[in-house]
Design a protein around this motif. Structure first.
Motif, PDB file in Angstrom:
ATOM      1  N   ILE A   1       0.906  -1.285   0.078  1.00 12.32           N
ATOM      2  CA  ILE A   1      -0.003  -0.033  -0.207  1.00 12.32           C
ATOM      3  C   ILE A   1       0.909   1.333  -0.012  1.00 12.32           C
ATOM      4  O   ILE A   1       0.690   2.205  -0.618  1.00 12.32           O
TER       5      ILE A   1
ATOM      6  N   HIS B   1      -0.153   3.792  -2.937  1.00 10.77           N
ATOM      7  CA  HIS B   1      -1.370   4.296  -2.870  1.00 10.77           C
ATOM      8  C   HIS B   1      -1.305   5.944  -3.448  1.00 10.77           C
ATOM      9  O   HIS B   1      -2.271   6.599  -3.947  1.00 10.77           O
TER      10      HIS B   1
ATOM     11  N   VAL C   1      -8.230   1.875   1.472  1.00  9.74           N
ATOM     12  CA  VAL C   1      -6.836   1.973   1.350  1.00  9.74           C
ATOM     13  C   VAL C   1      -6.139   2.911   2.433  1.00  9.74           C
ATOM     14  O   VAL C   1      -5.310   2.240   2.998  1.00  9.74           O
TER      15      VAL C   1
END
Length: 365
Positions: A138, A142, A200
């Motif tokens: 992530i 992201h 997320v």
């Protein structure tokens, strides 16, 4: 319902769960958290109908039951109490009373039956990987997610299972980030799901400890069990672009540079770039990169960095923010930039690895 607990035991679960609870809600019950006490365990649930978090902790339950109370207020009360205080929470008709030392609080409630919870997600497969690996996936991707793009499928992160690999991909149409992690066992099926932006960011907040994550992927939801916290998120219904076609397969011009030196030169030059478009011009000659920027006030900046490069001269423009984001995500001291010509994308990666790649589209200056 009645239970007794230590202030510190319940503070962290409340902090995590209340992060999902939005301040302004369409339904009053969504400003609340659901408290469910049974068998000396308390589960605290918060939701915004897109992301749901359930945190469980050990408490002493005198009387089992469920109720919903205002999330922010409950968190503020627990946060304001002295450390290690013993707290008793009990329902009193349509109210909840909280007693701690000489403090007394009474909160309004709403019926637990009104609170929306996601029961089963019909998981098609469950993957296990370490928290560190999932967090890295992530963290490394992201920043390339779109924000409020009309192409709604870009406002999230693609999670893709491929054999023993879990891949995360994010793109906003101007840049792309890809990162891979190895799974403990081979995935049952090759599957693609898009996790929404809010999910997320919540995962990023929760992940971080040792231990592993059990990731259950369904058709409409994804669910992750992280220690005592259960995270569930809706998925974005849409088809993610074929990202493989965007990644340059074998760029002809390879530039190896000191990552920190290049990053600082870009940051210095960016000060005088156009504040709206953030464009910088990069001129590449053997063993030298020249970075130039100018803005509508006719102010100019120029910086030079020595690099390892043996090809022809190339001039290409980039959004400096996208380049800086990609460089910040590379872990190694050196960085490799792969270019084809002045109109093609740039591939940014660490030397000797292909587990994470970053693509930045050029811009006309």
């Amino acid at each position: 319902m009645k239970f007794t607990t230590n202030r510190d035991t319940l503070l962290r679960p409340l902090q995590l769960v209340t992060g999902v609870v939005e301040r302004r809600q369409t339904m009053p019950v969504l400003s609340n958290v659901l408290l469910a006490a049974r068998n000396n365990r308390l589960s605290v649930t918060g939701t915004d109908l897109e992301v749901e978090l359930v945190a469980t902790s050990d408490v002493t339950v005198q009387q089992p039951g469920d109720v919903t109370v205002p999330g922010r207020k409950l968190l503020d009360i627990f946060r304001s109490l002295p450390e290690k205080t013993v707290v008793t929470v009990a329902t009193d008709g349509e109210r909840v009373s909280i007693k701690a030392g000489k403090s007394r609080f009474t909160l309004s409630t709403l019926p637990a039956a009104e609170f929306p919870v996601v029961e089963e997600i019909n998981a098609q497969q469950t993957l296990t990987l370490s928290q560190g690996d999932f967090r890295r996936l992530i963290d490394k991707t992201h920043f390339s997610m779109a924000q409020q793009d009309v192409r709604y499928y870009l406002n999230g992160l693609l999670l893709e299972t491929d054999g023993k690999t879990l891949r995360a991909v994010a793109t906003d149409g101007h840049r792309l980030a890809l990162c891979e992690a190895e799974l403990e066992t081979k995935a049952k099926t090759n599957q693609q799901v898009i996790l929404p932006r809010k999910g997320v960011l919540e995962l990023q907040r929760i992940l971080g400890g040792d231990g592993s994550v059990d990731l259950a992927i369904g058709t409409n939801h994804v669910r992750a069990q992280i220690g005592d916290i259960r995270f569930t998120s809706k998925l974005i219904d849409g088809r993610f672009p074929e990202y493989g076609r965007v990644i340059p397969a074998s760029p002809t011009k390879q530039v190896e540079a000191d990552r920190e030196g290049l990053r600082q030169a870009l940051q210095r030059t960016a000060i005088l770039s156009n504040e709206k478009y953030r464009g910088v011009r990069i001129n590449l000659k053997p063993d030298l990169v020249t970075i130039q920027a100018h803005n509508p006030e006719q102010e100019e900046a120029e910086d030079q960095v020595e690099v390892e490069y043996k090809g022809d001269e190339v001039e290409i423009g980039f959004n400096v923010t996208y380049l800086l984001d990609a460089l910040a995500a590379v872990d190694s001291e050196k960085v490799i930039l792969g270019l084809t010509d002045g109109n093609s994308s740039c591939l940014v990666r660490a030397p000797g690895t292909t587990s994470s790649k970053y693509v930045v589209m050029p811009m006309r200056l």
